[in-house]
Design a protein around this motif. Structure first.
Motif, PDB file in Angstrom:
ATOM      1  N   PRO A  29       0.816  -1.228   0.000  1.00 15.05           N
ATOM      2  CA  PRO A  29       0.000   0.000   0.000  1.00 15.05           C
ATOM      3  C   PRO A  29       0.844   1.271   0.000  1.00 15.05           C
ATOM      4  CG  PRO A  29      -0.078  -1.083   2.136  1.00 15.05           C
ATOM      5  CD  PRO A  29       0.591  -2.037   1.200  1.00 15.05           C
ATOM      6  N   VAL A 125      -2.886  -6.868   5.658  1.00 16.09           N
ATOM      7  CA  VAL A 125      -2.782  -6.020   4.459  1.00 16.09           C
ATOM      8  C   VAL A 125      -3.883  -6.371   3.464  1.00 16.09           C
ATOM      9  CG1 VAL A 125      -1.359  -5.509   2.432  1.00 16.09           C
ATOM     10  CG2 VAL A 125      -0.304  -5.581   4.695  1.00 16.09           C
ATOM     11  N   TYR A 129      -6.354  -3.384   2.962  1.00 16.61           N
ATOM     12  CA  TYR A 129      -6.027  -2.629   1.753  1.00 16.61           C
ATOM     13  C   TYR A 129      -6.453  -3.346   0.470  1.00 16.61           C
ATOM     14  CZ  TYR A 129      -3.224  -0.875  -2.110  1.00 16.61           C
ATOM     15  OH  TYR A 129      -2.817  -0.408  -3.326  1.00 16.61           O
ATOM     16  N   GLN A 133      -9.314  -3.461  -3.761  1.00 16.76           N
ATOM     17  CA  GLN A 133      -8.795  -3.425  -5.122  1.00 16.76           C
ATOM     18  C   GLN A 133      -9.621  -4.357  -6.022  1.00 16.76           C
ATOM     19  OE1 GLN A 133      -6.452  -1.078  -5.528  1.00 16.76           O
ATOM     20  NE2 GLN A 133      -6.708  -0.816  -3.308  1.00 16.76           N
TER      21      GLN A 133
END
Length: 249
Positions: A29, A125, A129, A133
């Protein structure tokens, strides 16, 4: 004794540096905030699950060699440096076989701690994050069988390769100095990385059986890789134990 050696190893700077490499996924990230191709993760829409991401991170970390160099140096400090400094006189009433096995088990414990940490960081993660996506599936396990097999070999194969590297370094460090030991261990790492690409080496290294899944099938390939790992481990343990028993301080 294994627990005592493990606790002592966890306090060393080599172990701390090695475990810091488990933070590698955090760079993803961070790198995304800059206009650079470094650490840019790509994939088809909805194709990347958490377990596959963890397997990819673990494999990439191994391929960068940097974490392994630190691990090799840790192995050298456990065997060669102590032998050179004559610091094992405190264990003279305990059989050398038990000492050797305890040290190997403690080093395997460090590898296990590293894998657990990188799994935890990768999971964090992914769900904090990567899940936002387009290439993330949002699931923990792979969606299809082929992705599951690939993730399994990424994880198991890399762990096998790391543990064998520890054993190779533990044997070499009892006969050679720091430089030669690191050279031998790094050569093993490089061979293990190119083995899946070469027909002549695919059948000789456990992690290379990922390239044979299509030929042999997943279960036979994983079984063969496991058997090969056990055989190599037994040979290296026997060799290392003999070298340790005959080592003069």
């Amino acid at each position: 004794m294994t627990r005592l050696i493990f606790r002592n190893l966890m306090r060393t700077k080599e172990t701390i540096i090695f475990l810091c490499f488990s933070l590698f996924p955090v760079l993803l990230p961070i790198a995304a905030q800059f206009n650079t191709k470094f650490m840019q993760f790509r994939g088809e829409k909805g194709s990347t699950d958490c377990l596959s991401f963890f397997g990819a991170v673990l494999s990439v970390n191994y391929q960068t060699i940097l974490p392994m160099i630190v691990l090799i140096y840790l192995v050298v400090s456990v065997f060669y440096v102590e032998a050179r400094n004559g610091t094992l006189f405190l264990y003279k009433d305990i059989s050398r076989r038990k000492i050797f096995m305890a040290k190997v088990a403690a080093l395997a414990g460090v590898v296990t701690a590293y894998v657990v940490l990188i799994f935890m960081v990768s999971t964090a993660v992914y769900y904090l994050y990567m899940i936002h996506q387009p290439y993330a599936s949002g699931t923990f396990l792979p969606i299809d069988a082929e992705a599951a097999q690939s993730a399994a070999f990424d994880i198991v194969g890399t762990i096998f390769a790391m543990l064998l590297c520890v054993l190779v370094a533990s044997v070499a460090s009892q006969r050679f100095g720091v430089g030669i030991t690191m050279l031998i261990a790094i050569l093993y790492i490089l061979v293990s990385q190119i083995a899946p690409l070469l027909d002549t080496l695919r059948y000789f290294l456990p992690n290379a059986y990922s390239a044979l899944v299509g030929t042999l099938g997943f279960a036979p390939a994983m079984g063969a890789a496991t058997i090969l790992f056990i055989v190599y481990s037994a040979v290296l343990l026997a060799w290392g134990n003999h070298a340790y028993k005959t080592l003069e301080y």
